[in-house]
Motif scaffolding. Sequence first.
Motif, PDB file in Angstrom:
ATOM      1  N   GLU A  31     -14.215 -37.347  59.875  1.00  0.00           N
ATOM      2  CA  GLU A  31     -13.223 -38.127  59.128  1.00  0.00           C
ATOM      3  C   GLU A  31     -12.027 -38.453  60.013  1.00  0.00           C
ATOM      4  OE1 GLU A  31     -12.196 -35.879  55.681  1.00  0.00           O
ATOM      5  OE2 GLU A  31     -14.178 -36.078  54.791  1.00  0.00           O
ATOM      6  N   TYR A  32     -11.227 -39.421  59.533  1.00  0.00           N
ATOM      7  CA  TYR A  32      -9.993 -39.745  60.245  1.00  0.00           C
ATOM      8  C   TYR A  32      -9.067 -38.538  60.224  1.00  0.00           C
ATOM      9  CZ  TYR A  32     -11.430 -44.637  59.678  1.00  0.00           C
ATOM     10  OH  TYR A  32     -12.116 -45.817  59.709  1.00  0.00           O
ATOM     11  N   GLN A  33      -8.311 -38.349  61.290  1.00  0.00           N
ATOM     12  CA  GLN A  33      -7.328 -37.264  61.325  1.00  0.00           C
ATOM     13  C   GLN A  33      -6.173 -37.599  60.381  1.00  0.00           C
ATOM     14  OE1 GLN A  33      -6.163 -35.926  65.279  1.00  0.00           O
ATOM     15  NE2 GLN A  33      -7.892 -37.049  66.138  1.00  0.00           N
ATOM     16  N   ASP A  34      -5.694 -36.616  59.621  1.00  0.00           N
ATOM     17  CA  ASP A  34      -4.559 -36.839  58.720  1.00  0.00           C
ATOM     18  C   ASP A  34      -3.234 -36.800  59.469  1.00  0.00           C
ATOM     19  OD1 ASP A  34      -6.062 -37.146  56.392  1.00  0.00           O
ATOM     20  OD2 ASP A  34      -6.120 -34.992  56.036  1.00  0.00           O
ATOM     21  N   VAL A  35      -3.134 -35.902  60.443  1.00  0.00           N
ATOM     22  CA  VAL A  35      -1.906 -35.721  61.221  1.00  0.00           C
ATOM     23  C   VAL A  35      -2.267 -35.751  62.698  1.00  0.00           C
ATOM     24  CG1 VAL A  35      -0.005 -34.154  61.754  1.00  0.00           C
ATOM     25  CG2 VAL A  35      -0.819 -34.355  59.410  1.00  0.00           C
ATOM     26  N   VAL A  36      -1.457 -36.460  63.477  1.00  0.00           N
ATOM     27  CA  VAL A  36      -1.644 -36.530  64.926  1.00  0.00           C
ATOM     28  C   VAL A  36      -0.382 -35.997  65.588  1.00  0.00           C
ATOM     29  CG1 VAL A  36      -1.985 -38.063  66.901  1.00  0.00           C
ATOM     30  CG2 VAL A  36      -3.166 -38.516  64.752  1.00  0.00           C
ATOM     31  N   VAL A  37      -0.549 -35.060  66.515  1.00  0.00           N
ATOM     32  CA  VAL A  37       0.580 -34.498  67.251  1.00  0.00           C
ATOM     33  C   VAL A  37       0.383 -34.832  68.723  1.00  0.00           C
ATOM     34  CG1 VAL A  37       1.835 -32.408  67.858  1.00  0.00           C
ATOM     35  CG2 VAL A  37       0.834 -32.624  65.580  1.00  0.00           C
ATOM     36  N   PRO A  62      -3.235 -47.074  60.632  1.00  0.00           N
ATOM     37  CA  PRO A  62      -1.822 -46.872  60.969  1.00  0.00           C
ATOM     38  C   PRO A  62      -1.386 -45.414  60.791  1.00  0.00           C
ATOM     39  CG  PRO A  62      -1.997 -47.816  58.785  1.00  0.00           C
ATOM     40  CD  PRO A  62      -3.396 -47.734  59.340  1.00  0.00           C
ATOM     41  N   TYR A  63      -0.580 -44.960  61.723  1.00  0.00           N
ATOM     42  CA  TYR A  63       0.038 -43.636  61.647  1.00  0.00           C
ATOM     43  C   TYR A  63       1.537 -43.825  61.751  1.00  0.00           C
ATOM     44  CZ  TYR A  63      -4.400 -41.209  62.107  1.00  0.00           C
ATOM     45  OH  TYR A  63      -5.659 -40.736  61.884  1.00  0.00           O
ATOM     46  N   ARG A  64       2.283 -43.188  60.846  1.00  0.00           N
ATOM     47  CA  ARG A  64       3.741 -43.308  60.804  1.00  0.00           C
ATOM     48  C   ARG A  64       4.388 -42.076  61.405  1.00  0.00           C
ATOM     49  NH1 ARG A  64       4.008 -48.583  59.923  1.00  0.00           N
ATOM     50  NH2 ARG A  64       2.745 -49.165  58.161  1.00  0.00           N
ATOM     51  N   PHE A  65       5.442 -42.299  62.165  1.00  0.00           N
ATOM     52  CA  PHE A  65       6.202 -41.230  62.792  1.00  0.00           C
ATOM     53  C   PHE A  65       6.811 -40.327  61.725  1.00  0.00           C
ATOM     54  CE2 PHE A  65      10.311 -39.699  64.400  1.00  0.00           C
ATOM     55  CZ  PHE A  65       9.893 -39.014  65.523  1.00  0.00           C
ATOM     56  N   VAL A  66       6.693 -38.995  61.905  1.00  0.00           N
ATOM     57  CA  VAL A  66       7.226 -38.030  60.949  1.00  0.00           C
ATOM     58  C   VAL A  66       8.393 -37.262  61.555  1.00  0.00           C
ATOM     59  CG1 VAL A  66       6.719 -35.996  59.543  1.00  0.00           C
ATOM     60  CG2 VAL A  66       4.986 -37.761  59.830  1.00  0.00           C
ATOM     61  N   GLU A  67       8.177 -36.676  62.740  1.00  0.00           N
ATOM     62  CA  GLU A  67       9.252 -35.899  63.349  1.00  0.00           C
ATOM     63  C   GLU A  67       9.065 -35.781  64.851  1.00  0.00           C
ATOM     64  OE1 GLU A  67       9.421 -31.809  62.134  1.00  0.00           O
ATOM     65  OE2 GLU A  67       7.264 -31.567  62.292  1.00  0.00           O
ATOM     66  N   GLU A  68      10.166 -35.395  65.501  1.00  0.00           N
ATOM     67  CA  GLU A  68      10.151 -35.185  66.942  1.00  0.00           C
ATOM     68  C   GLU A  68      10.823 -33.862  67.242  1.00  0.00           C
ATOM     69  OE1 GLU A  68      10.929 -38.295  70.157  1.00  0.00           O
ATOM     70  OE2 GLU A  68      12.888 -37.361  69.895  1.00  0.00           O
ATOM     71  N   ASP A  69      10.220 -33.107  68.156  1.00  0.00           N
ATOM     72  CA  ASP A  69      10.783 -31.826  68.575  1.00  0.00           C
ATOM     73  C   ASP A  69      10.911 -31.869  70.094  1.00  0.00           C
ATOM     74  OD1 ASP A  69      11.657 -29.131  68.389  1.00  0.00           O
ATOM     75  OD2 ASP A  69       9.661 -28.465  68.978  1.00  0.00           O
ATOM     76  N   VAL A  70      12.121 -31.576  70.605  1.00  0.00           N
ATOM     77  CA  VAL A  70      12.358 -31.592  72.038  1.00  0.00           C
ATOM     78  C   VAL A  70      12.636 -30.174  72.502  1.00  0.00           C
ATOM     79  CG1 VAL A  70      13.809 -32.472  73.895  1.00  0.00           C
ATOM     80  CG2 VAL A  70      13.295 -33.917  71.918  1.00  0.00           C
ATOM     81  N   SER A  71      11.860 -29.717  73.470  1.00  0.00           N
ATOM     82  CA  SER A  71      12.024 -28.383  74.028  1.00  0.00           C
ATOM     83  C   SER A  71      12.620 -28.518  75.423  1.00  0.00           C
ATOM     84  CB  SER A  71      10.666 -27.679  74.110  1.00  0.00           C
ATOM     85  OG  SER A  71      10.797 -26.467  74.801  1.00  0.00           O
ATOM     86  N   THR A  72      13.735 -27.843  75.651  1.00  0.00           N
ATOM     87  CA  THR A  72      14.402 -27.912  76.948  1.00  0.00           C
ATOM     88  C   THR A  72      14.380 -26.561  77.632  1.00  0.00           C
ATOM     89  OG1 THR A  72      16.520 -27.502  75.904  1.00  0.00           O
ATOM     90  CG2 THR A  72      15.938 -29.795  76.279  1.00  0.00           C
ATOM     91  N   GLU A  73      13.211 -25.985  77.716  1.00  0.00           N
ATOM     92  CA  GLU A  73      13.075 -24.676  78.343  1.00  0.00           C
ATOM     93  C   GLU A  73      13.341 -24.791  79.833  1.00  0.00           C
ATOM     94  OE1 GLU A  73       9.344 -22.889  77.506  1.00  0.00           O
ATOM     95  OE2 GLU A  73       9.525 -23.223  75.353  1.00  0.00           O
ATOM     96  N   THR A  74      14.149 -23.882  80.360  1.00  0.00           N
ATOM     97  CA  THR A  74      14.436 -23.834  81.785  1.00  0.00           C
ATOM     98  C   THR A  74      13.500 -22.833  82.426  1.00  0.00           C
ATOM     99  OG1 THR A  74      16.748 -24.312  81.325  1.00  0.00           O
ATOM    100  CG2 THR A  74      16.224 -23.450  83.507  1.00  0.00           C
TER     101      THR A  74
END
Length: 81
Positions: A31-37, A62-74
């Motif tokens: 089946e089509y994926q429900d969520v794409v990361v 169509p897939y709609r943008f839900v959220e964005e997470d930015v990791s700034t690990e040093t």
Amino acid sequence: MSAQETYKAVLFGPNVIGSGTEVELHYSNGEYQDVVVLEAVEEGQTITRTYRKGAETEEPIPYRFVEEDVSTETPEGEVPN
């Protein structure tokens, strides 16, 4: 399911995120994926963007943008004393 292992999808989001980018995705259990990361590394930051499948049933799906997470690990050893 058809003999194909992938299907066409298009990503939509705010501003330039997604911006109608067409991608090929793999079916999930036939089946089509429900969520794409999607994950990308830009300028030392790891950016994770989540998209959710729209209601349309014809390709490209169509897939709609839900959220964005930015990791700034040093990485270890790059922190000045």
